[in-house]
Design a protein around this motif. Structure first.
Motif, PDB file in Angstrom:
ATOM      1  N   LEU A   4     -29.844  12.301  47.746  1.00  0.00           N
ATOM      2  CA  LEU A   4     -29.006  13.493  47.590  1.00  0.00           C
ATOM      3  C   LEU A   4     -29.801  14.758  47.272  1.00  0.00           C
ATOM      4  O   LEU A   4     -29.221  15.817  47.083  1.00  0.00           O
ATOM      5  CB  LEU A   4     -27.963  13.264  46.488  1.00  0.00           C
ATOM      6  CG  LEU A   4     -26.910  12.208  46.770  1.00  0.00           C
ATOM      7  CD1 LEU A   4     -26.020  12.024  45.555  1.00  0.00           C
ATOM      8  CD2 LEU A   4     -26.091  12.563  47.994  1.00  0.00           C
ATOM      9  N   THR A  39     -18.996  15.726  44.366  1.00  0.00           N
ATOM     10  CA  THR A  39     -18.555  14.553  45.115  1.00  0.00           C
ATOM     11  C   THR A  39     -17.989  14.995  46.464  1.00  0.00           C
ATOM     12  O   THR A  39     -17.447  16.088  46.592  1.00  0.00           O
ATOM     13  CB  THR A  39     -17.498  13.746  44.340  1.00  0.00           C
ATOM     14  OG1 THR A  39     -16.414  14.610  44.008  1.00  0.00           O
ATOM     15  CG2 THR A  39     -18.077  13.157  43.074  1.00  0.00           C
ATOM     16  N   SER A  44     -20.671   7.255  36.372  1.00  0.00           N
ATOM     17  CA  SER A  44     -21.403   8.477  36.705  1.00  0.00           C
ATOM     18  C   SER A  44     -20.437   9.615  36.991  1.00  0.00           C
ATOM     19  O   SER A  44     -19.410   9.414  37.647  1.00  0.00           O
ATOM     20  CB  SER A  44     -22.266   8.263  37.956  1.00  0.00           C
ATOM     21  OG  SER A  44     -23.158   7.197  37.787  1.00  0.00           O
ATOM     22  N   GLY A  91     -21.933   0.450  39.879  1.00  0.00           N
ATOM     23  CA  GLY A  91     -21.760   1.865  39.602  1.00  0.00           C
ATOM     24  C   GLY A  91     -20.426   2.383  40.112  1.00  0.00           C
ATOM     25  O   GLY A  91     -19.987   2.026  41.188  1.00  0.00           O
ATOM     26  N   ALA A 107     -34.797  12.045  40.906  1.00  0.00           N
ATOM     27  CA  ALA A 107     -33.581  11.225  40.970  1.00  0.00           C
ATOM     28  C   ALA A 107     -32.984  11.290  42.368  1.00  0.00           C
ATOM     29  O   ALA A 107     -32.488  10.289  42.894  1.00  0.00           O
ATOM     30  CB  ALA A 107     -32.571  11.692  39.931  1.00  0.00           C
ATOM     31  N   GLY A 108     -33.017  12.460  42.972  1.00  0.00           N
ATOM     32  CA  GLY A 108     -32.503  12.618  44.322  1.00  0.00           C
ATOM     33  C   GLY A 108     -33.297  11.858  45.363  1.00  0.00           C
ATOM     34  O   GLY A 108     -32.776  11.516  46.420  1.00  0.00           O
ATOM     35  N   GLN A 111     -30.395  16.733  41.997  1.00  0.00           N
ATOM     36  CA  GLN A 111     -29.080  16.350  41.478  1.00  0.00           C
ATOM     37  C   GLN A 111     -29.050  16.381  39.962  1.00  0.00           C
ATOM     38  O   GLN A 111     -30.076  16.329  39.310  1.00  0.00           O
ATOM     39  CB  GLN A 111     -28.684  14.955  41.969  1.00  0.00           C
ATOM     40  CG  GLN A 111     -29.554  13.839  41.418  1.00  0.00           C
ATOM     41  CD  GLN A 111     -29.184  12.481  41.973  1.00  0.00           C
ATOM     42  OE1 GLN A 111     -28.869  12.325  43.133  1.00  0.00           O
ATOM     43  NE2 GLN A 111     -29.231  11.477  41.125  1.00  0.00           N
ATOM     44  N   VAL A 133     -34.266   8.847  44.951  1.00  0.00           N
ATOM     45  CA  VAL A 133     -33.692   7.499  44.914  1.00  0.00           C
ATOM     46  C   VAL A 133     -32.362   7.477  45.673  1.00  0.00           C
ATOM     47  O   VAL A 133     -32.107   6.590  46.482  1.00  0.00           O
ATOM     48  CB  VAL A 133     -33.476   7.020  43.456  1.00  0.00           C
ATOM     49  CG1 VAL A 133     -32.741   5.695  43.426  1.00  0.00           C
ATOM     50  CG2 VAL A 133     -34.798   6.925  42.729  1.00  0.00           C
ATOM     51  N   THR A 134     -31.502   8.449  45.417  1.00  0.00           N
ATOM     52  CA  THR A 134     -30.151   8.447  45.981  1.00  0.00           C
ATOM     53  C   THR A 134     -30.063   9.091  47.356  1.00  0.00           C
ATOM     54  O   THR A 134     -29.066   8.923  48.051  1.00  0.00           O
ATOM     55  CB  THR A 134     -29.179   9.206  45.056  1.00  0.00           C
ATOM     56  OG1 THR A 134     -29.608  10.575  44.975  1.00  0.00           O
ATOM     57  CG2 THR A 134     -29.128   8.571  43.681  1.00  0.00           C
ATOM     58  N   PHE A 181     -20.936  13.292  38.721  1.00  0.00           N
ATOM     59  CA  PHE A 181     -21.866  14.202  39.383  1.00  0.00           C
ATOM     60  C   PHE A 181     -21.534  15.643  39.033  1.00  0.00           C
ATOM     61  O   PHE A 181     -20.414  16.100  39.234  1.00  0.00           O
ATOM     62  CB  PHE A 181     -21.830  14.003  40.899  1.00  0.00           C
ATOM     63  CG  PHE A 181     -22.676  12.856  41.353  1.00  0.00           C
ATOM     64  CD1 PHE A 181     -23.952  13.069  41.848  1.00  0.00           C
ATOM     65  CD2 PHE A 181     -22.204  11.559  41.259  1.00  0.00           C
ATOM     66  CE1 PHE A 181     -24.744  12.006  42.247  1.00  0.00           C
ATOM     67  CE2 PHE A 181     -22.985  10.488  41.655  1.00  0.00           C
ATOM     68  CZ  PHE A 181     -24.262  10.707  42.152  1.00  0.00           C
ATOM     69  N   VAL A 199     -26.574  14.344  37.111  1.00  0.00           N
ATOM     70  CA  VAL A 199     -25.525  13.339  36.953  1.00  0.00           C
ATOM     71  C   VAL A 199     -25.453  12.909  35.498  1.00  0.00           C
ATOM     72  O   VAL A 199     -26.457  12.525  34.915  1.00  0.00           O
ATOM     73  CB  VAL A 199     -25.799  12.100  37.836  1.00  0.00           C
ATOM     74  CG1 VAL A 199     -24.648  11.120  37.755  1.00  0.00           C
ATOM     75  CG2 VAL A 199     -26.101  12.477  39.265  1.00  0.00           C
TER      76      VAL A 199
END
Length: 150
Positions: A50, A79, A72, A13, A44-45, A53, A47-48, A74, A55
């Protein structure tokens, strides 16, 4: 002896500012756009790490179908760091290497897309000709041409 559950590497990625520009550059290199969409929401956040999110993602695939590059952009959260111009000896993931059929022809096409040579094209024994370039948005990319397979 421990069981090895690893089957394959799915993708690498890279976060970019311009998804369209990155798709154009990596298409010129020889990758194909496999799919594009938006991933968003709290799931999704998780997983990351964050949080909530949004993206935009483009999945590029190599001609052999075995390797993928996930690009990707964001939207949220923004960022927080920029490592694109770090030298090759900086800590972390900094470059991706591609095997190309004709290094000189590939470089000529990528120069027209704004790529610049980092050092010089070198030959390693009678095995490879290789170089590093700065591609789209300064991303560090390695190119290697196998010798003797022509």
């Amino acid at each position: 002896m421990a069981k090895n559950n690893l089957r394959a590497m799915h993708n690498v990625g890279i976060v970019v500012e311009s998804l369209d520009g990155a798709i154009t550059f990596f298409t010129e290199l020889g990758l194909k756009l496999e799919g594009r969409g938006t991933v968003e929401g709290e799931w999704a956040g998780r997983v990351t790490g964050l949080g909530n999110q949004s993206v935009e993602i483009a999945m590029m695939v190599t001609p052999d179908g075995h390797s993928r590059l996930e690009l990707s952009r964001f939207v949220t959260p923004p960022t927080v760091a920029d490592h694109r111009t770090a030298p090759v000896n900086a800590l972390g993931y900094l470059r991706i290497m591609f095997n190309v059929e004709d290094l000189d022809e590939t470089l000529a096409r990528l120069y027209r897309q704004g790529a610049t040579l980092v050092g010089e094209v070198v030959q390693y024994e009678n095995i490879y000709r290789l170089c590093y370039i700065r591609g789209h948005e300064g991303l560090l990319i390695g190119l290697a041409e196998e010798l003797g397979n022509k």
